[in-house]
Enzyme design. Structure first.
Site, PDB file in Angstrom:
ATOM      1  CG  LEU A 114      -2.065  -0.958   1.313  1.00  0.00           C
ATOM      2  CD1 LEU A 114      -2.703  -0.914   2.693  1.00  0.00           C
ATOM      3  CD2 LEU A 114      -3.100  -0.644   0.243  1.00  0.00           C
ATOM      4  CG  ASP A 115      -0.156   4.877  -2.074  1.00  0.00           C
ATOM      5  OD1 ASP A 115      -0.604   5.351  -1.016  1.00  0.00           O
ATOM      6  OD2 ASP A 115      -0.803   4.883  -3.136  1.00  0.00           O
ATOM      7  CG  MET A 116       4.018   7.406   3.125  1.00  0.00           C
ATOM      8  SD  MET A 116       5.544   8.376   2.932  1.00  0.00           S
ATOM      9  CE  MET A 116       5.914   8.773   4.644  1.00  0.00           C
ATOM     10  CB  SER A 118      -3.023   3.672   0.551  1.00  0.00           C
ATOM     11  OG  SER A 118      -3.096   4.322  -0.711  1.00  0.00           O
TER      12      SER A 118
END
Length: 255
Positions: A114-116, A118
């Site tokens: 998951l990106d930062m 999210s």
């Protein structure tokens, strides 16, 4: 410990990179990097060759810290907060998921990312092989998200995403997107996909003029975020793991 030769891994040894991956230290590629940097040793001897086979009874260390042999594959649900990177370490010193896990947790790797910015459900496992298995498109597992966007989506345009979409020459596969609620100029959507590219949901919705304000993963295949508190981690019982993976469930024997 011996070098890989004509005898297969099943004859009592396992390639060191694969062994480290199953032990939850790193992915195979990252393990090969650790070996190339001289940070891995077997029985006190520093390695430079990823073809070395680890045999039962060998002692493996990474940065001089002993690594427990791979055992039964274990899986956890983790409620990732916003602002954390899903990476083992960040050159810029930004906070990572693995720094925030309880000290009692064994070494784990993430299932996907998951990106930062999210949040939501992130699966963690002690077994790199299981991580790759859970990520593989052949599972056809739906990854479901709750997404808050700025704007008022056109339901017809959202429905058209089921046919896929091409943006700047990049083809994105089918996306199921439904409108849940609208208040003023802010809307909540439920978005589902089976195989996603990096930042796919953000890029597709922004292309539609719907900048993402918040993105929460609520399900990864049969595993649900549920009421797991933000920042909490909870192990998936072995029985549930076997039930969900069926015959594909990994079985591990301890050396």
């Amino acid at each position: 410990m011996r070098r890989a030769g004509t005898v297969g891994e099943g004859a009592g040894g396992e390639r060191i990179a694969k062994w480290l991956s199953r032990a939850g230290v790193a992915s195979r590629r990252e393990a090969e990097r650790l070996i190339a940097e001289g940070r891995v040793a077997v029985n006190g001897r520093r390695l430079a060759d990823p073809a070395v086979l680890v045999e039962p009874g060998d002692t493996v260390t990474v940065d001089r810290v002993p690594v427990d042999p791979p055992g039964r594959a274990r899986l956890w649900r983790y409620h990732k907060p916003r602002g954390l990177l899903v990476t083992a370490r960040d050159p810029q010193g930004r906070p990572t998921v693995f720094e925030k896990l309880p000290a009692s947790m064994p070494r784990v790797v993430s299932v996907g990312r998951l990106d930062m910015g999210s949040e939501g459900l992130l699966l963690l496992t002690t077994d790199g092989g299981l991580a790759r298995q859970l990520e593989h498109p052949k599972n056809g597992w739906v990854r479901r998200y709750r997404v808050r966007v700025h704007g008022r989506p056109d339901p017809g345009v959202l429905a058209s995403l089921a046919n896929g979409i091409t943006i700047d020459g990049i083809r994105y596969g089918p996306i199921e997107a439904g409108l849940d609620a609208v208040k003023n100029e802010v809307s909540w959507l439920t978005v589902s996909l089976r195989e996603g590219k990096n930042r796919e949901i953000r890029r597709v919705l922004e292309h539609l003029g719907l900048p993402v304000l918040r993105l929460i993963r609520v399900a990864y295949g049969p595993f649900q975020l549920g009421l797991l508190p933000r920042g909490a981690v909870e192990e998936v019982p072995a029985r549930v793991l076997r039930e969900q993976l069926g015959a594909a469930a990994p079985t591990r024997r301890r050396p």
